[in-house]
Design a protein around this motif. Structure first.
Motif, PDB file in Angstrom:
ATOM      1  N   TYR A  91       3.561   1.955   0.788  1.00 26.34           N
ATOM      2  CA  TYR A  91       3.387   1.958   2.026  1.00 26.34           C
ATOM      3  C   TYR A  91       3.105   0.775   2.915  1.00 26.34           C
ATOM      4  N   ASN A  92       3.482  -0.948   2.224  1.00 23.40           N
ATOM      5  CA  ASN A  92       3.529  -1.912   2.743  1.00 23.40           C
ATOM      6  C   ASN A  92       4.380  -1.790   3.935  1.00 23.40           C
TER       7      ASN A  92
ATOM      8  N   ALA B 221       3.902   0.180   6.970  1.00 24.94           N
ATOM      9  CA  ALA B 221       2.486  -0.335   7.810  1.00 24.94           C
ATOM     10  C   ALA B 221       3.382  -1.194   8.564  1.00 24.94           C
TER      11      ALA B 221
ATOM     12  N   ALA C  37      -0.284  -3.454   6.648  1.00 22.13           N
ATOM     13  CA  ALA C  37       0.434  -4.003   5.381  1.00 22.13           C
ATOM     14  C   ALA C  37      -0.826  -4.991   4.243  1.00 22.13           C
TER      15      ALA C  37
ATOM     16  N   ALA D 160       3.465   2.594  -4.732  1.00 20.78           N
ATOM     17  CA  ALA D 160       2.421   2.751  -4.408  1.00 20.78           C
ATOM     18  C   ALA D 160       2.067   2.109  -2.803  1.00 20.78           C
ATOM     19  N   THR D 161       1.700   0.861  -3.416  1.00 22.27           N
ATOM     20  CA  THR D 161       1.466  -0.192  -2.317  1.00 22.27           C
ATOM     21  C   THR D 161       2.695  -0.635  -1.394  1.00 22.27           C
TER      22      THR D 161
END
Lengths: 561, 227
Positions: A216-217, A220, A224, A212-213
């Motif tokens: 997202y990064n 984003a 991030a 998920a990170t």
């Protein structure tokens, strides 16, 4: 007759008698166990050598660059990885949670079912039976702690000195012993059900945070997640060995705490009830048989999230009125298998998590190596496939349900393939879809993986319907007691087919490209796996291959109105 | 010998049957009867401390039941249908563990005698998983007789035994009860019950004390009010 009583044997003497009596009839040594898998080991090495040669040739012909596959990153350039700290902290947290959950289910003080049945009723002090298990069971978390903490400390420490590394490993051991002590105290006091559930949830959900990170990064931009934002993860107690590797000493307090707790448990060992010892013995037997049958679901029931609920609201239709008797029976059986799978949401969630783990690995900076990812894909496919094989294993142990159906055994076996086959195809799509989203592989690799999915389902059947070890075979003496020859070979039934089916996918993943010849090869292997996985070993007494070794009743039952 | 006082047996705090109160003294034999799923085995497991009681208590020789104490294990022999055996050990070696663990003198002689009684002499050197389920049942029962006992607890001992063995077992149990053994037995067999029990308890949602004769009729009809 009247029984005369004299001096009783001690628990230690009874334990030794049981062990030696078993060993007295063994006819071979450890090498005989190894030699029985010698050809399998040679075969696997040959297969991997050939795969390695193919990878080198493919990388050359595809022109993917001069960097060796051992060093090349499989992740697309410009990809924003998760920090090594976040990954390490997440892995340590996950491993610690799963260790605690497993220990709480399997004991941690463990006896076998026969030991509980034949020893616990004897009027001798139980400490002599319990204590060896308590001490022996400490060995595994200790080994795990060294194996996990040492490489992590080496990789994470800014200036790794041998002293700091040794202290870091000691802190890791302290963590493992503390978890063991907590599990032991829960067993002594009969408490901690909520803790086990919490650990199971952490084990399942923590790895997903990495994917998920990373996802997202990569969308984003400047928002991030930065290394500074995740720095607090190092202060989780499970990450303390990493702090010690960097020179901190205060986390070593954990070692003192662990030793104190272990002493407390040790002094109270005889408070453990018969019920608790029998429960842990049953869980241990379950886990041992699940390991033998490549059974990740049963094994991970110890994580407290895999049991099917008796109050499940899942109700699929079981009675079908249309079609021939054969078609109706097939539908009923398939519906039963689907119901069993859907009533185990924990198992389904675990399969999903296993699909995300290769992507989790790829999302970590410095770890996006194709070979590492390929190893993760193989292991996760192996465990995911077995999670979906519950019905096969159940049917192998309890064939009565299958025999209720007026179906030939071969058809029944093929119906068993439906649920794992479909699930593993979806698993492959999810796993390689996530990898693709993180910049690993290509759409062609995704298609190839999907083609391998049904083959993985077939591997589940091969493992699920494996024959049990035959105790009439000559036994071999081992440190754990006698083991019948053939038991070790049983470990390979299932993982072998998983490897064979996945080979084209793994080769293409490491090579960095998918040649068109890979597709027909994959299709052929999947088809062969299907034939192999649904093959029925003829019982020794079987005559003409009728239903479950019984004479075939003509065509009765296969027709219908 | 054993006294259950307002005992409720069950799992996870939920009772599976009515409140049970009974006592069995030396020279008495109590049969627990009732339909499948009524909770008989759960009651027995609770009485011998293998399950936690939902409410009430059990006393053995005046002390709260606790199978962690040596006295309890010395006095009480329990045979449930545990199909767990050391796969590498023979029948006689299993029995030797029990006999030696209880400090029996002349272990070989005692074991040979019980193997003979239970018709397992020819299987003495066989491993349990090579036996039929009925023979394994006999072996489990034999394990209760190669050791001293004041209270014997049996859960459906007649299961998987042939008629001849049932009769022999019933006669032996009755003789031992007459000699001072306290026996608590769960059974579905009216003949076995009639031969062995001195009193009975019909267990269902409600619990009824009755004579063995009434219990035998009740088993046949699964009706506690049958007479």
């Amino acid at each position: 007759m009247t029984l005369k009583i004299n001096e009783r044997f001690s628990a230690r003497e009874i334990r030794q008698y049981t062990f030696r009596a078993g060993l007295s009839r063994t006819e071979g040594g450890l090498m005989e166990l190894v030699s029985e898998v010698y050809t399998s080991i040679l075969g696997a090495l040959t297969l991997l050598t050939m795969a390695g040669a193919l990878i080198v040739a493919l990388r050359h012909s595809l022109g993917v660059g001069d960097v060796s596959a051992l060093a090349a990153s499989a992740v697309a350039p410009g990809f924003h990885s998760v920090t090594l700290l976040q990954a390490s902290a997440t892995v340590l947290l996950t491993l610690a949670a799963s260790l605690l959950a497993v220990e709480m289910t399997m004991g941690p003080v463990a006896m076998t079912l026969p030991q509980t049945a034949w020893w616990l009723g004897l009027p001798v002090r139980r400490r002599g039976f319990i204590q060896p298990g308590f001490l022996k069971s400490m060995l595994w978390p200790s080994i795990a702690a060294v194996m996990v903490v040492l490489p992590m400390a080496l990789g994470m420490a800014a200036n790794p000195t041998s002293g700091n590394l040794a202290l870091s490993v000691l802190c890791g051991l302290g963590l493992a012993w503390l978890l063991y002590g907590i599990a032991g105290w829960c067993q002594v006091t009969g408490s901690g059900a909520w803790l086990k559930k919490a650990m199971g949830a952490i084990t399942l959900l923590a790895p997903l945070t990495l994917v998920a990170t990373a996802l997202y990064n990569n969308v984003a931009g400047t928002q991030a997640v930065t290394g500074q934002q995740t720095a607090w993860l190092e202060y989780l107690p499970t990450s303390w060995p990493l702090l010690v590797a960097d020179g901190a000493t205060w986390p070593l307090l954990m070692v003192a705490l662990a030793l104190g707790l272990l002493a407390l448990v040790y002094l109270n060992l005889e408070r453990i009830t018969t019920v608790a010892l029998k429960e842990s013995a049953a869980a241990g037997a379950y886990a041992a048989s699940s390991l033998l049958s490549m059974d990740a679901t049963e094994l991970s029931r110890s994580l407290g999230a895999g049991q099917s609920s008796s109050n499940s609201k899942v109700r699929l239709p079981m009675v079908f009125r249309r079609g021939t008797a054969l078609a109706r029976s097939v539908k009923t059986l398939a519906s039963t298998h689907a119901t069993m799978a859907l009533r185990s949401p924990g198992a389904l969630l675990r399969v999903l998590v296993l699909a995300a783990i290769p992507a989790s690995l790829a999302s970590v900076e410095f770890l996006g190596n194709a070979i590492l990812i390929a190893v993760a894909v193989y292991l996760c496919a192996y465990f995911a496939a077995t999670s979906m094989g519950a019905t096969a294993r159940f049917a192998n142990g309890n064939p009565a349900v299958d025999m209720l159906m007026p179906l030939p055994a071969k058809t029944v076996r093929q119906v068993h393939f439906i649920v794992p086959g479909v699930a593993m195809t979806l698993w492959a799509a999810t796993g390689f879809g996530l990898l693709l989203a993180l910049g690993v592989g290509s759409p062609a690799l995704l298609v190839l993986a999907v083609l391998a999915g049904p083959g993985l389902g077939a591997a589940t059947l091969r493992a699920g319907f494996r024959p049990a070890p035959d105790w009439n075979m000559p036994a071999v003496a081992t440190a754990s007691g006698p083991i019948p020859t053939g038991a070790i070979r049983a470990f390979l039934v299932g993982p072998d087919l998983t490897l064979i089916v996945l080979l084209p996918v793994l080769i293409c993943l490491i090579s960095g490209g998918v040649p068109s010849i890979a597709f027909p090869i994959q299709l052929t292997l999947t088809w062969l796996a299907l034939l192999w996985g649904t093959h029925i070993r003829k019982p020794k007494s079987a005559g003409d291959g009728g239903m479950f070794g019984m004479p075939a009743p003509g065509t009765a039952g296969a027709g219908g109105k | 010998m054993v006294r259950a006082e307002k005992l409720q047996a069950g799992y996870s705090g939920k009772a599976v049957c009515g409140v049970v109160s009974f006592s069995v003294h030396a020279g008495q034999s109590m049969a627990l009867v009732g339909p499948n799923g009524a909770g008989k085995s759960t009651v027995v497991k609770t009485v011998v401390g293998q399950l936690e009681a939902v409410s009430g208590s059990t006393l053995v020789n005046g002390a709260e039941v606790d199978d962690r104490t040596l006295d309890f294990r010395r006095e009480v022999a329990v045979v449930f249908d545990d199909d767990a055996f050391f796969p590498a050990l023979t029948v006689e070696e299993h029995l030797a563990i029990v006999a030696a663990g209880h400090g029996v003198e002349d272990v070989e002689e005692v074991i040979a005698s019980e193997l003979d009684f239970f018709g397992l002499t020819a299987q003495a050197k066989s491993r349990p998983y090579n036996l039929s389920s009925g023979q394994r049942r006999r072996m489990l029962l034999a394990s209760a007789f190669v050791r001293p006992r004041s209270l014997l607890v049996l859960d459906e001992p007649e299961q998987r035994l042939d008629t001849s063995m049932r009769h022999r077992l019933a006669a032996r149990l009755r003789a031992e009860v007459d000699a001072g053994l306290a026996l608590l037995v769960v059974t579905h067999d009216p003949d076995f019950l009639s031969a062995v029990a001195t009193k009975a308890l019909f267990i269902a949602d409600e619990v009824h004390a009755m004579t063995p004769k009434q219990a035998a009729v009740a088993i046949a009809s699964e009706n506690p009010h049958a007479d």
